[in-house]
Design a protein around this motif. Structure first.
Motif, mmCIF file in Angstrom:
data_model
loop_
_atom_site.group_PDB
_atom_site.id
_atom_site.type_symbol
_atom_site.label_atom_id
_atom_site.label_comp_id
_atom_site.label_asym_id
_atom_site.label_seq_id
_atom_site.Cartn_x
_atom_site.Cartn_y
_atom_site.Cartn_z
ATOM 1 N N LYS A 60 0.442 -1.431 -0.305
ATOM 2 C CA LYS A 60 0.272 0.193 -0.157
ATOM 3 C C LYS A 60 0.968 1.222 -0.067
ATOM 4 N N ALA A 102 -3.598 -8.987 4.791
ATOM 5 C CA ALA A 102 -4.592 -7.674 6.126
ATOM 6 C C ALA A 102 -5.347 -6.940 5.434
ATOM 7 N N HIS A 197 -0.124 -11.749 14.810
ATOM 8 C CA HIS A 197 0.193 -10.058 13.510
ATOM 9 C C HIS A 197 -0.425 -9.652 14.502
ATOM 10 N N HIS A 199 -0.216 -4.861 14.587
ATOM 11 C CA HIS A 199 0.632 -4.041 13.889
ATOM 12 C C HIS A 199 -0.040 -2.719 14.586
ATOM 13 N N SER A 202 1.975 4.288 12.184
ATOM 14 C CA SER A 202 2.756 4.359 10.952
ATOM 15 C C SER A 202 3.672 5.317 11.419
ATOM 16 N N GLN A 203 5.323 5.529 10.747
ATOM 17 C CA GLN A 203 6.136 7.071 11.573
ATOM 18 C C GLN A 203 6.104 6.752 12.919
ATOM 19 N N GLY A 238 4.038 -3.301 10.322
ATOM 20 C CA GLY A 238 5.153 -2.562 9.607
ATOM 21 C C GLY A 238 5.322 -1.166 10.483
ATOM 22 N N GLY A 239 5.717 0.580 10.898
ATOM 23 C CA GLY A 239 5.432 0.960 11.182
ATOM 24 C C GLY A 239 6.574 1.902 11.621
ATOM 25 N N LEU A 240 8.179 0.992 10.638
ATOM 26 C CA LEU A 240 9.420 1.801 11.031
ATOM 27 C C LEU A 240 8.567 3.332 10.395
ATOM 28 N N GLU A 274 6.083 -6.247 7.899
ATOM 29 C CA GLU A 274 5.669 -5.611 7.314
ATOM 30 C C GLU A 274 6.111 -4.139 6.796
ATOM 31 N N ARG A 277 6.756 2.311 4.519
ATOM 32 C CA ARG A 277 7.187 3.884 4.858
ATOM 33 C C ARG A 277 8.708 3.435 4.852
HETATM 34 C C1 LIG Z 1 -1.214 -3.937 8.647
HETATM 35 C C2 LIG Z 1 -0.272 -3.673 8.362
HETATM 36 N N1 LIG Z 1 0.838 -3.644 7.722
HETATM 37 C C3 LIG Z 1 2.296 -2.457 7.355
HETATM 38 C C4 LIG Z 1 1.828 -1.405 6.809
HETATM 39 C C5 LIG Z 1 3.036 -0.238 6.919
HETATM 40 O O1 LIG Z 1 2.962 0.448 7.429
HETATM 41 P P1 LIG Z 1 4.388 0.843 7.503
HETATM 42 O O2 LIG Z 1 4.501 1.819 5.816
HETATM 43 O O3 LIG Z 1 4.174 2.702 8.032
HETATM 44 O O4 LIG Z 1 5.368 0.555 7.647
HETATM 45 C C6 LIG Z 1 0.729 -0.627 7.216
HETATM 46 C C7 LIG Z 1 -0.068 0.471 6.580
HETATM 47 O O5 LIG Z 1 -1.433 0.628 7.739
HETATM 48 C C8 LIG Z 1 -0.506 -1.726 8.028
HETATM 49 O O6 LIG Z 1 -1.733 -1.885 8.380
#
Ligand SMILES: Cc1ncc(COP(=O)(O)O)c(C=O)c1O
Length: 412
Positions: A60, A102, A197, A199, A202-203, A238-240, A274, A277
């Motif tokens: 995404k 997801a 799982h 998550h 983000s950021q 994700g989230g880094l 995952e 960003r």
């Molecule tokens: C389930 C899941 N994984 C991974 C990500 C990716 O996040 P990021 O771009 O902050 O790494 C998102 C972002 O919305 C998410 O909802």
């Protein structure tokens, strides 16, 4: 390596002058650095080497097939959130056995598509969804591999819209409900419980929330490992975070590895990550051309040919993006960088010292490689920008600029 930098006052993307790209491909224009994408992936993979995670690039963030393929060539798996993203993943050549799916609202059609393709697992957001996956799997005479998404209720200290792991968010299940959801799912034919799982947002600019979340779910992981023989994946999401402002201090991948490593090792599970960003954010620029300079009693408006429909993050999250002159000039001007869209919320930068520019000059919006083009729309009937990939001194279009015909395609 930074993807973008100045040489004698001119902004370069790797070995290519951004001015040349704008002249050749027009504006507004998304520009991506292929080597930056590669290096980010390698930096994360190297830092996590002791853990050997399956790094599933979160499609995404930037769904362009050339970006996806760059990561596939590095050995990535993919994290998807829709049938459309699975289609893109397959088209880019992804191995479905390295794809995780997801999202809170998977439709039957999407689930069946993913089951037929044989993805690694679904990250499941509710008991109702697990029941639906089970029914779809039975219908197709197959098994759906699942990992419930737990909401560990930690505060990742990011923008409210980018927080996903607090109890008021729609995502995941709280710890107790997750436990019960596994018990219910275990009683359904057509499912195999393979992981857990999370998550949390983000950021995220601090590794502590990741460690805190892990601490909260470690006990549950141990119970699940005991209870379900196929339970083997811990998906950290994700989230880094990345550097948007010069003084942002995002965590190095090594700091992330240190924060989660001990707990992950102790659990003895296979780790999935995952990142989105982190891999693409600073690999992209949005290049635009100044159309007008307009002044009122309070400030200057620099009006460009890029707008909120091309990059919505400033309007949606009040996100800060650096504004870079493509040719360095003396002086600044205080005001807003805006587009032509008929909304007061249409800005790319607000109340900032902007480069002093004149009509026809080029500007570049920094950190536009994640949630840039993927969140673009055609609002105000503005065709979406072209996307180009740069590799050293080479560049090529990875998505054509949309045309007015594209705008009406499919209308009756
Ligand atoms: C389930 C899941 N994984 C991974 C990500 C990716 O996040 P990021 O771009 O902050 O790494 C998102 C972002 O919305 C998410 O909802």
């Amino acid at each position: 390596m930074e993807a973008f930098g100045y040489r004698e006052g001119e902004l370069f993307a790797e070995g290519t002058a951004v001015r040349d790209l704008a002249d050749r491909y027009g504006t507004p224009l998304y520009v991506y650095s292929r080597n930056h994408l590669r290096q980010r992936y390698r930096a994360l993979a190297d830092a996590m080497a002791a853990i050997q995670p399956l790094i599933c690039y979160s499609v995404k963030a930037n769904s362009n097939g050339a970006v996806i393929r760059t990561f596939l060539e590095e050995g990535a798996g993919l994290d998807i959130v829709s049938g459309g993203e699975l289609y893109r993943a397959r088209r880019a050549g992804a191995d479905p056995a390295r794809v995780v799916f997801a999202g809170v609202g998977k439709t039957r059609a999407e689930i069946e598509y993913a089951l037929r393709e044989g993805i690694l697992f679904f990250t499941v957001e509710s008991e109702a969804e697990a029941a639906r996956i089970a029914a779809c799997a039975r219908g197709l005479n197959t098994t759906g591999r699942i990992a419930f998404r737990v909401n560990p209720d930690v505060d990742p200290s990011t923008h409210t819209y980018m927080t996903t792991g607090k109890k008021e968010n729609k995502f995941g299940l709280d710890l107790e409900r997750t436990r019960r959801a596994y018990e219910t799912a275990a009683g359904l034919d057509g499912l195999e419980i393979v992981g857990l799982h999370m998550h949390i947002g983000s950021q995220i600019l601090d590794v502590r929330p990741f460690a805190a979340a892990l601490e909260k779910v470690a006990g549950l992981c141990r119970e699940l490992r005991e209870a379900y023989p196929a339970f083997r994946y811990l998906d950290l999401g994700g989230g880094l975070g990345i550097r948007y402002r010069p003084d942002d201090a995002p965590p190095e991948p090594a700091a992330f590895a240190r924060a989660v490593g001990p707990a992950v090792h102790a659990l003895g599970l296979s780790v999935v990550m995952e990142p989105g960003r982190f891999l693409t954010g600073n690999a992209g620029l949005l290049v635009c051309r100044v159309q007008y300079i307009k002044e009122n009693a309070l400030k200057t408006f620099v009006v460009t040919d890029a707008a909120m429909n091309d990059l919505i993050r400033p309007s949606l999250y009040e996100a800060h993006h650096e504004i870079l002159p493509v040719t360095r000039r003396e002086g600044t001007v205080y005001g807003d960088l805006v587009g032509p869209v008929c909304e007061s919320g249409d800005f790319l930068a607000r109340e900032r010292e902007l480069p002093r520019v004149a009509e026809g000059d080029l500007l570049a919006v920094g950190s536009a490689g994640a949630y840039g083009f993927t969140m673009a729309s055609t609002y105000n009937s503005r065709p979406r920008p072209a996307e180009v990939m740069v590799d050293g001194e080479e560049s090529w279009v990875v998505r054509d600029r949309e045309t007015w015909e594209d705008l009406v395609r499919g209308e009756r």
